[in-house]
Design a protein around this motif. Structure first.
Motif, short mmCIF file in Angstrom:
data_model
loop_
_atom_site.label_atom_id
_atom_site.label_comp_id
_atom_site.label_asym_id
_atom_site.label_seq_id
_atom_site.Cartn_x
_atom_site.Cartn_y
_atom_site.Cartn_z
N LEU A 80 -22.03 -6.50 -6.35
CA LEU A 80 -20.64 -6.48 -5.89
C LEU A 80 -20.53 -7.08 -4.48
CD1 LEU A 80 -17.72 -5.68 -6.40
CD2 LEU A 80 -18.24 -3.42 -5.47
N ALA A 81 -21.45 -6.74 -3.62
CA ALA A 81 -21.41 -7.29 -2.25
C ALA A 81 -21.48 -8.81 -2.27
CB ALA A 81 -22.56 -6.70 -1.43
N LEU A 82 -22.31 -9.35 -3.14
CA LEU A 82 -22.46 -10.81 -3.20
C LEU A 82 -21.23 -11.50 -3.81
CD1 LEU A 82 -26.24 -11.15 -4.09
CD2 LEU A 82 -25.11 -11.63 -1.90
N ARG A 83 -20.36 -10.76 -4.42
CA ARG A 83 -19.10 -11.34 -4.90
C ARG A 83 -18.13 -11.54 -3.73
NH1 ARG A 83 -16.89 -9.07 -10.37
NH2 ARG A 83 -16.35 -11.24 -10.66
N PHE A 84 -18.29 -10.73 -2.68
CA PHE A 84 -17.40 -10.81 -1.51
C PHE A 84 -17.96 -11.70 -0.42
CE2 PHE A 84 -16.01 -6.63 -3.20
CZ PHE A 84 -14.66 -6.90 -3.30
N PHE A 85 -19.29 -11.77 -0.31
CA PHE A 85 -19.91 -12.44 0.83
C PHE A 85 -20.91 -13.47 0.36
CE2 PHE A 85 -19.15 -7.96 1.94
CZ PHE A 85 -18.12 -8.16 2.84
N ARG A 86 -21.10 -14.48 1.19
CA ARG A 86 -22.12 -15.49 0.90
C ARG A 86 -23.49 -14.83 0.98
NH1 ARG A 86 -20.93 -19.88 5.23
NH2 ARG A 86 -20.80 -17.95 6.35
N GLU A 87 -24.39 -15.29 0.12
CA GLU A 87 -25.72 -14.69 0.07
C GLU A 87 -26.43 -14.81 1.42
OE1 GLU A 87 -29.72 -14.38 -2.64
OE2 GLU A 87 -28.07 -15.63 -3.32
N GLU A 88 -26.24 -15.92 2.09
CA GLU A 88 -26.88 -16.14 3.39
C GLU A 88 -26.46 -15.06 4.40
OE1 GLU A 88 -26.16 -19.22 7.02
OE2 GLU A 88 -26.30 -20.10 5.03
N GLU A 89 -25.16 -14.74 4.42
CA GLU A 89 -24.68 -13.69 5.33
C GLU A 89 -25.25 -12.33 4.94
OE1 GLU A 89 -20.47 -14.15 4.72
OE2 GLU A 89 -20.24 -15.08 6.69
N TYR A 90 -25.26 -12.07 3.65
CA TYR A 90 -25.77 -10.80 3.15
C TYR A 90 -27.24 -10.61 3.52
CZ TYR A 90 -26.66 -6.94 -0.06
OH TYR A 90 -27.00 -5.73 -0.59
N ARG A 91 -28.05 -11.65 3.32
CA ARG A 91 -29.48 -11.57 3.62
C ARG A 91 -29.72 -11.41 5.12
NH1 ARG A 91 -30.42 -9.71 -0.84
NH2 ARG A 91 -30.07 -11.09 -2.58
N LYS A 92 -28.91 -12.06 5.91
CA LYS A 92 -29.02 -11.93 7.37
C LYS A 92 -28.76 -10.48 7.78
CE LYS A 92 -27.21 -14.21 11.51
NZ LYS A 92 -26.21 -15.19 12.00
N GLY A 93 -27.73 -9.88 7.21
CA GLY A 93 -27.42 -8.47 7.48
C GLY A 93 -28.51 -7.54 6.98
N GLU A 94 -29.06 -7.86 5.81
CA GLU A 94 -30.14 -7.06 5.23
C GLU A 94 -31.36 -7.03 6.15
OE1 GLU A 94 -32.45 -6.91 0.93
OE2 GLU A 94 -31.70 -8.83 1.66
N LYS A 95 -31.74 -8.18 6.67
CA LYS A 95 -32.89 -8.26 7.58
C LYS A 95 -32.63 -7.47 8.86
CE LYS A 95 -34.60 -12.66 5.91
NZ LYS A 95 -34.74 -14.09 6.17
N PHE A 96 -31.43 -7.60 9.37
CA PHE A 96 -31.07 -6.87 10.58
C PHE A 96 -31.16 -5.37 10.35
CE2 PHE A 96 -28.21 -4.83 13.53
CZ PHE A 96 -28.44 -5.50 14.72
N PHE A 97 -30.61 -4.90 9.23
CA PHE A 97 -30.61 -3.48 8.90
C PHE A 97 -32.04 -2.95 8.75
CE2 PHE A 97 -30.65 -0.18 5.56
CZ PHE A 97 -30.00 0.82 6.26
N GLU A 98 -32.88 -3.71 8.05
CA GLU A 98 -34.26 -3.28 7.86
C GLU A 98 -35.01 -3.18 9.18
OE1 GLU A 98 -35.83 -6.14 5.11
OE2 GLU A 98 -34.91 -5.16 3.38
N LYS A 99 -34.71 -4.07 10.10
CA LYS A 99 -35.41 -4.11 11.38
C LYS A 99 -34.92 -3.03 12.35
CE LYS A 99 -36.83 -7.30 15.00
NZ LYS A 99 -36.79 -8.69 15.47
N TYR A 100 -33.60 -2.82 12.42
CA TYR A 100 -33.04 -1.97 13.48
C TYR A 100 -32.42 -0.65 13.02
CZ TYR A 100 -33.68 -6.16 16.24
OH TYR A 100 -34.22 -7.25 16.86
N GLY A 101 -32.15 -0.49 11.74
CA GLY A 101 -31.61 0.77 11.22
C GLY A 101 -30.29 1.20 11.83
N VAL A 102 -30.13 2.51 12.05
CA VAL A 102 -28.87 3.09 12.53
C VAL A 102 -28.50 2.56 13.91
CG1 VAL A 102 -27.72 5.24 13.20
CG2 VAL A 102 -29.12 5.18 11.14
N LEU A 103 -29.46 2.51 14.82
CA LEU A 103 -29.15 2.00 16.16
C LEU A 103 -28.69 0.55 16.10
CD1 LEU A 103 -31.95 3.60 18.35
CD2 LEU A 103 -29.52 4.21 18.25
#
Length: 167
Positions: A80-103
Motif C-alpha cells: 500500500l505504501a508503494l502505491r502512494f510513494f515512489r520506491e526510491e523515497e520509500y527505500r530511503k526512509g526505510e534505511k533511515f528508520f533502520e539506522k536511527y529508530g525512534v530518535l
C-alpha cells in the motif's frame, strides 16, 4: 492531482473553515499530502486566529492522521505504501528508520525525507505504537513550535517580514 491545485484547496480550507481547516491539513499530512502543516498554520495565524488553537488543531489532526497511517500501513504494509510513494523515497526512509529508530523519527521533521513516508514505514515495520505516537507528538511539538513561536513573541512583525521576503 496537481500540487498547485492542492495548495489552493488547502488555503481555501483555512480561509473558510479556520481551525477545522488546520485540523484537516494536519490530519492529511501524515497520510498523503506533500505540504508541511506549518505553512498553513502561519497563514491561519496571519488571519487572526489564536496561535494556541491553531497549534492544538494542527497537533491533534497530525496525531489522528498518524494513527490512521500507522493502522493502514501495519495492516496493508509495503504494498500500500508503494502505491502512494515512489520506491526510491520509500527505500530511503526505510534505511533511515533502520539506522536511527525512534530518535531518528523525531529528527525526521527537519530533513528532506517526507514526514508521511516515515509514518508509513513505521507502521509497515511495526514500530511499537506507543513509541510511534510519542515520536509523532515530540516531533510535531518541536516543529510546529519552531514555526509558531516567532508569532507569539513578535506577532505581526514576523508576518510583515515574511511578506517582504516573499514579495
Amino acid at each position: 492531482m496537481d500540487i498547485e491545485i492542492l495548495k489552493h484547496i488547502f488555503l481555501e480550507l483555512v480561509e473558510k473553515y479556520g481551525l477545522l481547516g488546520i485540523f484537516i491539513i494536519g490530519f492529511s499530512e501524515p497520510i498523503f499530502q506533500p505540504f508541511p502543516t506549518e505553512i498553513f498554520m502561519i497563514f491561519a495565524i496571519s488571519m487572526g486566529l489564536d496561535w494556541r488553537y491553531v497549534f492544538l488543531s494542527a497537533l491533534s489532526g497530525s496525531l489522528l492522521g498518524s494513527t490512521v497511517t500507522y493502522y493502514l500501513s501495519s495492516r496493508y504494509g509495503e504494498k500500500l505504501a508503494l502505491r502512494f510513494f515512489r520506491e526510491e523515497e520509500y527505500r530511503k526512509g526505510e534505511k533511515f528508520f533502520e539506522k536511527y529508530g525512534v530518535l531518528g523519527f523525531i529528527v525526521i521533521s527537519f530533513t528532506p525525507i517526507p514526514f508521511e513516508i516515515m509514518c508509513w514505514i513505521c507502521g509497515a515495520f511495526e514500530m511499537p505504537f506507543n513509541r510511534y505516537i510519542l515520536a509523532i507528538l515530540l516531533s510535531r511539538l518541536i516543529k510546529h513550535g519552531v514555526f509558531v513561536l516567532p508569532f507569539v513573541f513578535w506577532g505581526s512583525d514576523v508576518w510583515k517580514l515574511l511578506k517582504d521576503i516573499i514579495s
